[in-house]
Design an enzyme around this catalytic site. Sequence first.
Site, PDB file in Angstrom:
ATOM      1  N   ASP A 247     -13.974   0.829  33.942  1.00  0.00           N
ATOM      2  CA  ASP A 247     -12.533   1.840  34.141  1.00  0.00           C
ATOM      3  C   ASP A 247     -12.478   2.362  32.754  1.00  0.00           C
ATOM      4  O   ASP A 247     -11.930   3.727  32.762  1.00  0.00           O
ATOM      5  CB  ASP A 247     -11.757   1.011  34.782  1.00  0.00           C
ATOM      6  CG  ASP A 247     -11.801   0.383  36.184  1.00  0.00           C
ATOM      7  OD1 ASP A 247     -12.837   0.540  36.586  1.00  0.00           O
ATOM      8  OD2 ASP A 247     -11.010  -0.264  36.395  1.00  0.00           O
TER       9      ASP A 247
ATOM     10  N   GLU B 250      -6.988  -9.398  44.050  1.00  0.00           N
ATOM     11  CA  GLU B 250      -7.093 -11.133  43.985  1.00  0.00           C
ATOM     12  C   GLU B 250      -5.610 -11.564  43.996  1.00  0.00           C
ATOM     13  O   GLU B 250      -5.620 -12.746  44.341  1.00  0.00           O
ATOM     14  CB  GLU B 250      -7.994 -11.186  43.112  1.00  0.00           C
ATOM     15  CG  GLU B 250      -9.454 -10.908  43.024  1.00  0.00           C
ATOM     16  CD  GLU B 250     -10.124 -11.685  44.315  1.00  0.00           C
ATOM     17  OE1 GLU B 250      -9.896 -12.681  44.430  1.00  0.00           O
ATOM     18  OE2 GLU B 250     -11.027 -11.146  44.808  1.00  0.00           O
TER      19      GLU B 250
ATOM     20  N   TYR C 252      -8.166 -16.351  38.270  1.00  0.00           N
ATOM     21  CA  TYR C 252      -8.211 -14.958  37.796  1.00  0.00           C
ATOM     22  C   TYR C 252      -7.066 -14.291  38.630  1.00  0.00           C
ATOM     23  O   TYR C 252      -6.040 -13.636  38.136  1.00  0.00           O
ATOM     24  CB  TYR C 252      -9.361 -14.181  38.220  1.00  0.00           C
ATOM     25  CG  TYR C 252      -9.323 -12.807  38.302  1.00  0.00           C
ATOM     26  CD1 TYR C 252      -9.396 -12.026  36.782  1.00  0.00           C
ATOM     27  CD2 TYR C 252      -9.054 -12.154  39.363  1.00  0.00           C
ATOM     28  CE1 TYR C 252      -9.079 -10.736  36.994  1.00  0.00           C
ATOM     29  CE2 TYR C 252      -9.200 -10.542  39.200  1.00  0.00           C
ATOM     30  CZ  TYR C 252      -9.104  -9.979  37.988  1.00  0.00           C
ATOM     31  OH  TYR C 252      -8.950  -8.587  38.154  1.00  0.00           O
TER      32      TYR C 252
ATOM     33  N   LEU D 241      -7.068  -9.828  22.436  1.00  0.00           N
ATOM     34  CA  LEU D 241      -5.972 -10.273  23.364  1.00  0.00           C
ATOM     35  C   LEU D 241      -5.496 -11.852  23.308  1.00  0.00           C
ATOM     36  O   LEU D 241      -4.480 -11.967  23.910  1.00  0.00           O
ATOM     37  CB  LEU D 241      -6.552 -10.097  24.748  1.00  0.00           C
ATOM     38  CG  LEU D 241      -7.081  -8.556  25.288  1.00  0.00           C
ATOM     39  CD1 LEU D 241      -7.638  -8.645  26.433  1.00  0.00           C
ATOM     40  CD2 LEU D 241      -5.530  -7.942  25.032  1.00  0.00           C
TER      41      LEU D 241
ATOM     42  N   GLY E  16      -9.429  -2.428  26.977  1.00  0.00           N
ATOM     43  CA  GLY E  16     -10.429  -2.523  27.726  1.00  0.00           C
ATOM     44  C   GLY E  16     -11.381  -1.310  28.007  1.00  0.00           C
ATOM     45  O   GLY E  16     -11.966  -0.987  29.118  1.00  0.00           O
ATOM     46  N   ILE E  17     -11.177  -0.479  26.865  1.00  0.00           N
ATOM     47  CA  ILE E  17     -11.849   0.873  27.049  1.00  0.00           C
ATOM     48  C   ILE E  17     -13.421   0.710  27.270  1.00  0.00           C
ATOM     49  O   ILE E  17     -14.042   1.657  27.459  1.00  0.00           O
ATOM     50  CB  ILE E  17     -11.383   1.877  26.071  1.00  0.00           C
ATOM     51  CG1 ILE E  17     -11.450   3.311  26.304  1.00  0.00           C
ATOM     52  CG2 ILE E  17     -12.193   1.322  24.735  1.00  0.00           C
ATOM     53  CD1 ILE E  17     -10.591   3.908  25.292  1.00  0.00           C
TER      54      ILE E  17
ATOM     55  N   SER F 176     -12.358 -10.177  33.863  1.00  0.00           N
ATOM     56  CA  SER F 176     -12.319  -9.640  35.124  1.00  0.00           C
ATOM     57  C   SER F 176     -13.164 -10.196  36.254  1.00  0.00           C
ATOM     58  O   SER F 176     -13.466  -9.666  37.506  1.00  0.00           O
ATOM     59  CB  SER F 176     -12.560  -7.896  35.210  1.00  0.00           C
ATOM     60  OG  SER F 176     -13.848  -7.825  34.416  1.00  0.00           O
TER      61      SER F 176
ATOM     62  N   LEU G 205      -6.197  -2.472  30.715  1.00  0.00           N
ATOM     63  CA  LEU G 205      -7.235  -2.666  31.679  1.00  0.00           C
ATOM     64  C   LEU G 205      -8.185  -3.759  31.146  1.00  0.00           C
ATOM     65  O   LEU G 205      -9.067  -4.237  32.121  1.00  0.00           O
ATOM     66  CB  LEU G 205      -8.201  -1.524  31.654  1.00  0.00           C
ATOM     67  CG  LEU G 205      -7.623  -0.142  31.997  1.00  0.00           C
ATOM     68  CD1 LEU G 205      -8.755   1.009  31.754  1.00  0.00           C
ATOM     69  CD2 LEU G 205      -7.236   0.197  33.295  1.00  0.00           C
ATOM     70  N   ALA G 206      -7.824  -4.344  30.168  1.00  0.00           N
ATOM     71  CA  ALA G 206      -8.596  -5.566  29.734  1.00  0.00           C
ATOM     72  C   ALA G 206      -8.180  -6.976  30.477  1.00  0.00           C
ATOM     73  O   ALA G 206      -7.200  -6.881  30.880  1.00  0.00           O
ATOM     74  CB  ALA G 206      -8.223  -5.686  27.934  1.00  0.00           C
TER      75      ALA G 206
ATOM     76  N   SER H 118      -4.486  -6.648  40.350  1.00  0.00           N
ATOM     77  CA  SER H 118      -5.584  -6.614  41.206  1.00  0.00           C
ATOM     78  C   SER H 118      -5.075  -7.488  42.619  1.00  0.00           C
ATOM     79  O   SER H 118      -4.495  -7.932  42.854  1.00  0.00           O
ATOM     80  CB  SER H 118      -6.592  -7.889  40.536  1.00  0.00           C
ATOM     81  OG  SER H 118      -7.542  -8.408  41.327  1.00  0.00           O
TER      82      SER H 118
END
Length: 320
Positions: free
Chosen positions: A13, A126, A148, A54, A8-9, A79, A75-76, A124
């Site tokens: 974030d 969530e 999610y 992923l 998730g680069i 989202s 981080l991926a 998260s």
Amino acid sequence: MASVVVTGITGQDGSYLAERLTGDGWDVHAIVREGTRPDEQEVTPGVTVHAGDLLDTDSLRAVIDSVEPDLIINLAGISSVAQSWTQPELTARVTGLAVSGLLAGAWALQERLGRPVRFVQASSSEMFGAATERPQTENTPLKPVSPYGAAKAYAHHLVGVYRGRDLFAASAILYNHESPRRPETFVTRKITSGVARIVNGDEPKLLLGNLDARRDWGWAPDYVDAVLRIAQADTADDFIVATAVEHSVRDFVAAAFAAAGIADWEGFVELDPRFARPVDAPVMVGDNTKIRTTLGWVPTRSFDEIVQAMVEHDLALRSS
């Protein structure tokens, strides 16, 4: 030099994290999906990019085995809560199931090398969904109300499973966090960019859904700092990363217009049922006592300062 693999680069974030890690002297490796749009492949100079997906856990394991990192930060994932309602199966695989491959890869590498491998998962708020506790703590039961949130909950539980298998597996339970790098698919950036377009005369109205949802909004670079503190903690654990202050979407809209010099904003906003979620977690606010007292983390920007920074950025984009 310590090495780290980051997923998730290319996101908000991830970009801030890459800058911190390279600045701190880490050997940074990123897993980026092949076929990603060119503008999404921009990464911080000094980061080594590896192809991976992923949806293909073998590709994730291959990168881990090749790099042999000291740390993995995930981080991926998908989202967007709204997107998770239109693509629930994909969300389950990308945001949930993929984490099992990363954790398995970290544990297998640790067993092969005979040295610790650390893993940090971006969980998260969530996951708490219809929580009856307010504020939420690390011990609040998980009651997700979206695909999610459910996918994040699955991944979060897996982190605990692997922690029980002697892997340094920790979770940063991130509440909403914003910056000028937030994509416009998120309501906060939609608001600030919409305000800039109205000021610039490009659009007459800002179309929004539920203005009454209440969230705990922080500054993205602060939350990246929290992730790094968690990664370097003495003991792997779960930590809520939040400001402990709640605001409504209506508050965000008012602050955004105020930052642009508009006090009477109601006439510029129109409610559109297309943007309402099927189910929306009513109030998300986190108790950050644990990370404050254990790791010394504190948020550095107030709600109004965050909104102002985003509005100023979007105004500058349209005046350049």
